[in-house]
Design a protein around this motif. Structure first.
Motif, PDB file in Angstrom:
ATOM      1  N   UNK A  12      10.958   1.915  12.278  1.00 21.06           N
ATOM      2  CA  UNK A  12      10.603   1.345  13.573  1.00 21.06           C
ATOM      3  C   UNK A  12       9.879   0.007  13.450  1.00 21.06           C
ATOM      4  N   UNK A  13       9.800  -0.540  12.276  1.00 18.47           N
ATOM      5  CA  UNK A  13       9.112  -1.810  12.103  1.00 18.47           C
ATOM      6  C   UNK A  13       9.792  -2.602  11.000  1.00 18.47           C
ATOM      7  N   UNK A  14       9.536  -3.904  11.002  1.00 13.44           N
ATOM      8  CA  UNK A  14      10.098  -4.748   9.966  1.00 13.44           C
ATOM      9  C   UNK A  14       9.492  -4.374   8.613  1.00 13.44           C
ATOM     10  N   UNK A  15      10.276  -4.526   7.570  1.00 14.53           N
ATOM     11  CA  UNK A  15       9.811  -4.181   6.231  1.00 14.53           C
ATOM     12  C   UNK A  15       9.045  -5.363   5.651  1.00 14.53           C
ATOM     13  N   UNK A  16       7.759  -5.191   5.294  1.00 16.21           N
ATOM     14  CA  UNK A  16       6.991  -6.288   4.709  1.00 16.21           C
ATOM     15  C   UNK A  16       7.627  -6.758   3.405  1.00 16.21           C
ATOM     16  N   UNK A  17       7.516  -8.043   3.079  1.00 20.42           N
ATOM     17  CA  UNK A  17       8.146  -8.568   1.858  1.00 20.42           C
ATOM     18  C   UNK A  17       7.779  -7.816   0.581  1.00 20.42           C
ATOM     19  N   UNK A  18       6.496  -7.431   0.355  1.00 24.41           N
ATOM     20  CA  UNK A  18       6.210  -6.676  -0.880  1.00 24.41           C
ATOM     21  C   UNK A  18       6.940  -5.336  -0.938  1.00 24.41           C
ATOM     22  N   UNK A  19       7.054  -4.650   0.209  1.00 28.46           N
ATOM     23  CA  UNK A  19       7.782  -3.379   0.232  1.00 28.46           C
ATOM     24  C   UNK A  19       9.266  -3.616   0.029  1.00 28.46           C
ATOM     25  N   UNK A  20       9.824  -4.638   0.647  1.00 24.81           N
ATOM     26  CA  UNK A  20      11.240  -4.953   0.441  1.00 24.81           C
ATOM     27  C   UNK A  20      11.519  -5.223  -1.028  1.00 24.81           C
TER      28      UNK A  20
ATOM     29  N   UNK B  22      -1.680  -1.278  -3.986  1.00 23.94           N
ATOM     30  CA  UNK B  22      -2.768  -0.316  -3.806  1.00 23.94           C
ATOM     31  C   UNK B  22      -2.154   1.077  -3.703  1.00 23.94           C
ATOM     32  N   UNK B  23      -2.606   1.999  -4.541  1.00 30.02           N
ATOM     33  CA  UNK B  23      -2.059   3.356  -4.580  1.00 30.02           C
ATOM     34  C   UNK B  23      -3.134   4.349  -4.144  1.00 30.02           C
ATOM     35  N   UNK B  24      -2.816   5.142  -3.121  1.00 30.33           N
ATOM     36  CA  UNK B  24      -3.673   6.239  -2.695  1.00 30.33           C
ATOM     37  C   UNK B  24      -2.969   7.534  -3.092  1.00 30.33           C
ATOM     38  N   UNK B  25      -3.557   8.276  -4.017  1.00 29.38           N
ATOM     39  CA  UNK B  25      -2.945   9.514  -4.509  1.00 29.38           C
ATOM     40  C   UNK B  25      -3.645  10.709  -3.888  1.00 29.38           C
ATOM     41  N   UNK B  26      -2.902  11.537  -3.162  1.00 29.61           N
ATOM     42  CA  UNK B  26      -3.453  12.749  -2.566  1.00 29.61           C
ATOM     43  C   UNK B  26      -2.325  13.735  -2.314  1.00 29.61           C
ATOM     44  N   UNK B  27      -2.664  15.000  -2.226  1.00 23.64           N
ATOM     45  CA  UNK B  27      -1.650  16.029  -2.044  1.00 23.64           C
ATOM     46  C   UNK B  27      -1.394  16.355  -0.581  1.00 23.64           C
ATOM     47  N   UNK B  28      -2.342  16.032   0.289  1.00 20.98           N
ATOM     48  CA  UNK B  28      -2.155  16.320   1.707  1.00 20.98           C
ATOM     49  C   UNK B  28      -1.070  15.431   2.289  1.00 20.98           C
ATOM     50  N   UNK B  29      -0.333  15.966   3.247  1.00 24.23           N
ATOM     51  CA  UNK B  29       0.667  15.179   3.966  1.00 24.23           C
ATOM     52  C   UNK B  29      -0.044  14.370   5.045  1.00 24.23           C
ATOM     53  N   UNK B  30       0.159  13.056   5.038  1.00 26.93           N
ATOM     54  CA  UNK B  30      -0.517  12.188   6.001  1.00 26.93           C
ATOM     55  C   UNK B  30       0.507  11.313   6.712  1.00 26.93           C
ATOM     56  N   UNK B  31       0.080  10.740   7.840  1.00 28.49           N
ATOM     57  CA  UNK B  31       0.859   9.727   8.527  1.00 28.49           C
ATOM     58  C   UNK B  31       0.601   8.415   7.808  1.00 28.49           C
TER      59      UNK B  31
ATOM     60  N   UNK C  97       0.849  -1.199   0.000  1.00 25.04           N
ATOM     61  CA  UNK C  97       0.000   0.000   0.000  1.00 25.04           C
ATOM     62  C   UNK C  97       0.881   1.244   0.000  1.00 25.04           C
ATOM     63  N   UNK C  98       0.701   2.095  -1.012  1.00 27.45           N
ATOM     64  CA  UNK C  98       1.511   3.298  -1.172  1.00 27.45           C
ATOM     65  C   UNK C  98       0.633   4.536  -1.118  1.00 27.45           C
ATOM     66  N   UNK C  99       1.105   5.561  -0.396  1.00 29.54           N
ATOM     67  CA  UNK C  99       0.456   6.863  -0.375  1.00 29.54           C
ATOM     68  C   UNK C  99       1.370   7.837  -1.107  1.00 29.54           C
ATOM     69  N   UNK C 100       0.886   8.445  -2.193  1.00 28.56           N
ATOM     70  CA  UNK C 100       1.761   9.248  -3.046  1.00 28.56           C
ATOM     71  C   UNK C 100       1.058  10.541  -3.452  1.00 28.56           C
ATOM     72  N   UNK C 101       1.814  11.592  -3.771  1.00 33.88           N
ATOM     73  CA  UNK C 101       1.204  12.800  -4.332  1.00 33.88           C
ATOM     74  C   UNK C 101       0.716  12.532  -5.749  1.00 33.88           C
ATOM     75  N   UNK C 102      -0.214  13.345  -6.198  1.00 27.48           N
ATOM     76  CA  UNK C 102      -0.823  13.124  -7.503  1.00 27.48           C
ATOM     77  C   UNK C 102       0.213  13.166  -8.613  1.00 27.48           C
ATOM     78  N   UNK C 103       1.195  14.067  -8.498  1.00 27.68           N
ATOM     79  CA  UNK C 103       2.183  14.162  -9.574  1.00 27.68           C
ATOM     80  C   UNK C 103       3.021  12.884  -9.682  1.00 27.68           C
ATOM     81  N   UNK C 104       3.300  12.206  -8.555  1.00 29.64           N
ATOM     82  CA  UNK C 104       4.047  10.951  -8.621  1.00 29.64           C
ATOM     83  C   UNK C 104       3.205   9.843  -9.240  1.00 29.64           C
ATOM     84  N   UNK C 105       1.896   9.842  -8.927  1.00 30.77           N
ATOM     85  CA  UNK C 105       1.012   8.861  -9.546  1.00 30.77           C
ATOM     86  C   UNK C 105       0.943   9.071 -11.053  1.00 30.77           C
TER      87      UNK C 105
END
Length: 310
Positions: A281-289, A125-134, A96-104
């Motif tokens: 602060x957490x282990x990297x999930x295999x898909x992200x790795x 799964x890509x969530x494209x938005x311009x707001x900065x989120x956690x 799951x990736x959260x990205x700005x619209x220009x990167x998408x």
């Protein structure tokens, strides 16, 4: 120790499911076995962890305190086991990736098709938005953002072009009718297509030539969402409505076709490109790795490795 860990996992699953029967169905075990596990844990700790009624199962205050401590640890443990089991095998699961619209629009189309072809058992799964989120609070594994918006406790990997610029442009027909600006201070007399962020702030157009810096507050007949309605603004500029300010790479196809004409190019400000970032602060999930390794391999295979890549 193994029995204690099993009892803790049973308690966490029952509390999360809100009942023994639902948790038993999820785990494909008996409800009585889960009940015994929770009872053993309560006896060992000497406190009641669950309020049991005929209608619901809810954690007590002590149960909530315990859950807050063990749920992250259990998640990390399960992730560690999944990571080890996939060593030497192909990564699988959801990224799951959260990205700005220009990167998408500009970056992900270059890498995602090849990545998904290499890792067919991964779903992105890509969530494209311009707001900065956690990103973690939003349920995402990683995000893409620019350096000034990165949190300090994140690991950052450069992605995409390392130098980008904001470009200014308008259609030749609009410029023929209204004149071509020679200085950023000429822009206010033209119809500027204005981007606005979701929190209400307007985009500021910034320019620099040598030591001279100009900041323009654009005004015009079209105000659009800087995150989600950019294509509308581009179409309006192409149709001759006014002047647009956007990523150079986004506008380049329109420069090539002649539909838009670059303006004040010697004033365009350059800035560092974006980063893929994720928690340290957490282990990297295999898909992200797998995605991280893929980005690094593509970068190394390119014409040049970014100077600031770790």
């Amino acid at each position: 120790m193994q029995d204690e860990l099993g009892d803790l996992k049973a308690f966490a699953r029952v509390a999360g499911a809100g009942g023994f029967r639902q948790a038993a169905r999820e785990l494909q075990v008996s409800a009585s076995g889960l009940s015994d596990a929770v009872r053993r844990l309560e006896e060992r700790l000497g406190v009641r962890l669950l309020h049991r009624t005929t209608r619901s199962i809810l954690p007590t205050w002590q149960g909530k305190q315990l859950l807050a401590r063990i749920e992250p640890a259990i998640a990390d443990l399960e992730l560690a086991l999944a990571t080890v089991s996939l060593t030497g095998a192909q990564a699988a699961g959801t990224l799951r990736l959260n990205v700005p619209v220009n990167s998408a629009r500009l970056f992900l189309p270059r890498v995602l098709p090849a990545f998904l072809q290499r890792y067919p058992r991964v779903t992105v799964e890509v969530v494209a938005q311009s707001d900065v989120v956690d990103v973690l609070a939003a349920g995402c594994d990683a995000g893409i953002r620019y350096g000034e918006r990165l949190e300090q406790d994140m690991i950052a990997l450069p992605v995409g072009p390392r130098i980008q610029r904001f470009a200014t442009a308008a259609s030749p027909s609009y410029l023929d009718a209204n004149g071509r600006p020679q200085h950023p201070q000429d822009l206010p007399r033209l119809n500027c297509l204005c981007g606005r962020f979701s929190k209400g702030g307007a985009e500021i157009w910034q320019y620099q030539q040598g030591s001279e810096i100009c900041r323009i507050v654009p005004q015009g007949s079209l105000v659009y969402s800087a995150g989600t309605a950019v294509d509308l603004a581009v179409s309006a500029a192409v149709s001759g409505l006014g002047v647009i300010y956007l990523f150079e790479e986004w506008l380049q196809p329109y420069f090539d076709s002649g539909e838009l004409e670059p303006l004040l190019a010697n004033w365009w400000q350059a800035f560092p490109g974006p980063y893929l970032y994720y928690s340290d602060r957490r282990l990297v999930p295999p898909p992200l790795r797998a995605f991280i390794d893929f980005i690094k391999s593509e970068s190394n295979a390119g014409p040049g490795k970014p100077d600031d890549e770790p």
